[in-house]
Design a protein around this motif. Structure first.
Motif, PDB file in Angstrom:
ATOM      1  N   ALA A 173     -41.500  17.231  23.904  1.00  0.00           N
ATOM      2  CA  ALA A 173     -40.194  17.363  23.245  1.00  0.00           C
ATOM      3  C   ALA A 173     -39.139  17.839  24.237  1.00  0.00           C
ATOM      4  CB  ALA A 173     -40.300  18.327  22.067  1.00  0.00           C
ATOM      5  N   ALA A 176     -35.666  15.982  25.641  1.00  0.00           N
ATOM      6  CA  ALA A 176     -34.349  16.622  25.658  1.00  0.00           C
ATOM      7  C   ALA A 176     -33.745  16.555  27.064  1.00  0.00           C
ATOM      8  CB  ALA A 176     -34.454  18.066  25.186  1.00  0.00           C
ATOM      9  N   ARG A 230     -32.411  13.078  27.705  1.00  0.00           N
ATOM     10  CA  ARG A 230     -31.128  12.880  27.035  1.00  0.00           C
ATOM     11  C   ARG A 230     -29.990  13.464  27.865  1.00  0.00           C
ATOM     12  NH1 ARG A 230     -28.176  16.144  24.099  1.00  0.00           N
ATOM     13  NH2 ARG A 230     -26.693  15.291  22.637  1.00  0.00           N
ATOM     14  N   ASP A 275     -39.493   8.542  23.728  1.00  0.00           N
ATOM     15  CA  ASP A 275     -39.362   8.314  22.284  1.00  0.00           C
ATOM     16  C   ASP A 275     -40.620   7.643  21.730  1.00  0.00           C
ATOM     17  OD1 ASP A 275     -36.855   9.438  22.163  1.00  0.00           O
ATOM     18  OD2 ASP A 275     -35.779   7.529  21.948  1.00  0.00           O
ATOM     19  N   SER A 327     -38.445  14.917   8.529  1.00  0.00           N
ATOM     20  CA  SER A 327     -37.635  13.703   8.677  1.00  0.00           C
ATOM     21  C   SER A 327     -37.182  13.150   7.336  1.00  0.00           C
ATOM     22  CB  SER A 327     -38.376  12.647   9.496  1.00  0.00           C
ATOM     23  OG  SER A 327     -39.576  12.289   8.869  1.00  0.00           O
ATOM     24  N   VAL A 354     -32.208  13.517   9.954  1.00  0.00           N
ATOM     25  CA  VAL A 354     -33.226  14.056  10.853  1.00  0.00           C
ATOM     26  C   VAL A 354     -34.173  12.920  11.241  1.00  0.00           C
ATOM     27  CG1 VAL A 354     -35.105  15.714  11.114  1.00  0.00           C
ATOM     28  CG2 VAL A 354     -33.061  16.356   9.852  1.00  0.00           C
ATOM     29  N   SER A 355     -34.132  12.543  12.507  1.00  0.00           N
ATOM     30  CA  SER A 355     -34.978  11.458  13.003  1.00  0.00           C
ATOM     31  C   SER A 355     -36.376  11.976  13.299  1.00  0.00           C
ATOM     32  CB  SER A 355     -34.371  10.864  14.275  1.00  0.00           C
ATOM     33  OG  SER A 355     -34.460  11.817  15.328  1.00  0.00           O
ATOM     34  N   VAL A 368     -37.786  11.950  16.184  1.00  0.00           N
ATOM     35  CA  VAL A 368     -37.715  12.721  17.427  1.00  0.00           C
ATOM     36  C   VAL A 368     -37.259  14.154  17.139  1.00  0.00           C
ATOM     37  CG1 VAL A 368     -36.482  12.947  19.627  1.00  0.00           C
ATOM     38  CG2 VAL A 368     -37.349  10.719  18.919  1.00  0.00           C
ATOM     39  N   THR A 369     -36.231  14.302  16.321  1.00  0.00           N
ATOM     40  CA  THR A 369     -35.731  15.635  15.978  1.00  0.00           C
ATOM     41  C   THR A 369     -36.771  16.421  15.194  1.00  0.00           C
ATOM     42  OG1 THR A 369     -33.469  14.794  15.941  1.00  0.00           O
ATOM     43  CG2 THR A 369     -33.878  16.888  14.810  1.00  0.00           C
ATOM     44  N   SER A 408     -39.537  17.506  17.468  1.00  0.00           N
ATOM     45  CA  SER A 408     -39.100  18.579  18.372  1.00  0.00           C
ATOM     46  C   SER A 408     -39.069  19.918  17.651  1.00  0.00           C
ATOM     47  CB  SER A 408     -37.719  18.250  18.938  1.00  0.00           C
ATOM     48  OG  SER A 408     -37.772  17.069  19.707  1.00  0.00           O
ATOM     49  N   VAL A 409     -38.549  19.930  16.433  1.00  0.00           N
ATOM     50  CA  VAL A 409     -38.514  21.168  15.646  1.00  0.00           C
ATOM     51  C   VAL A 409     -39.940  21.635  15.355  1.00  0.00           C
ATOM     52  CG1 VAL A 409     -37.899  22.132  13.396  1.00  0.00           C
ATOM     53  CG2 VAL A 409     -36.239  20.752  14.655  1.00  0.00           C
TER      54      VAL A 409
END
Length: 157
Positions: free
Chosen positions: A21, A25, A28, A95, A115, A120-121, A123-124, A127-128
Motif C-alpha cells: 500500500a 502511495a 502516485r 494496482d 469499498s 472508496v476504491s 486501492v483505498t 490501504s486503510v
C-alpha cells in the motif's frame, strides 16, 4: 492501573500488505511529480494545452504533436514523457497486485465492506485495511477515532 497501553504487532503478511500500500502511495506521488515536471517545462516554453483536461487521450496526442526547436529541449521533453509513462506503468502494476491481494480470503471481507462506501476504491479500502490491521482491536468508535487523531480538543490561550 491503566498505565500500560496495548500494542498491535502486524503479522509478516500484514506488514507486506502495508509495504504494498505504501509503495502504491509512493508511485502516485512520483507520477504526480513526473507530470508536473513535464508540464512546467512546457510552460516555461510558453506551451499550454488548449483543451480542458490534462492527461487525457487528447492531451497525450497534443504532447506528441509538440515540436521544440532545440535538440536538447526535445531530449528533455522525451525523457520527461518517458518518466510519466514509466510511473503510470509502475502504478498500474501495483494496482493489479493490490486488486489480486485484496481478493484473497484474508483481505476480501474488510476490503469489500470499506469499498461499499461511495467513493472508496479497492486501492483505498485495501490501504486503510492494511494500515489499520485488525479493526476489532478497537473496543468502540471513539477509541478508533482517538487512534486516528480525530478527537475534538480545545486549543486556546
Amino acid at each position: 492501573v491503566g498505565n500500560i497501553v496495548e500494542v498491535w504487532c502486524p503479522t509478516p503478511g500484514q506488514e507486506a500488505a502495508r509495504d504494498l500500500a505504501r509503495a502504491r502511495a509512493d508511485a502516485r506521488v512520483d507520477l504526480m511529480r513526473a507530470r508536473h515536471l513535464l508540464s512546467k517545462m512546457l510552460l516555461r516554453k510558453g506551451l499550454v494545452y488548449p483543451g480542458r483536461s490534462a492527461w487525457t487521450k487528447a492531451h497525450r496526442e497534443w504532447l506528441r504533436s509538440v515540436e521544440l526547436p532545440e535538440p536538447a529541449e526535445r531530449l528533455v521533453m522525451s525523457e520527461y514523457l518517458q518518466q510519466v509513462v514509466a510511473c503510470e506503468q509502475r502504478r498500474d502494476r501495483l494496482d493489479a497486485a493490490i486488486a489480486e491481494l485484496a481478493a484473497t480470503d484474508g483481505w476480501r471481507p474488510v476490503v469489500s465492506r470499506l469499498s461499499a462506501v461511495r467513493g472508496v476504491s479497492t486501492v483505498t479500502a485495501f490501504s486503510v485495511a492494511a494500515e489499520i490491521g485488525d479493526f476489532s482491536r478497537f473496543p468502540s468508535a471513539p477509541s478508533f477515532m482517538s487512534y486516528l487523531g480525530l478527537v475534538p480538543s480545545e486549543d486556546s490561550s
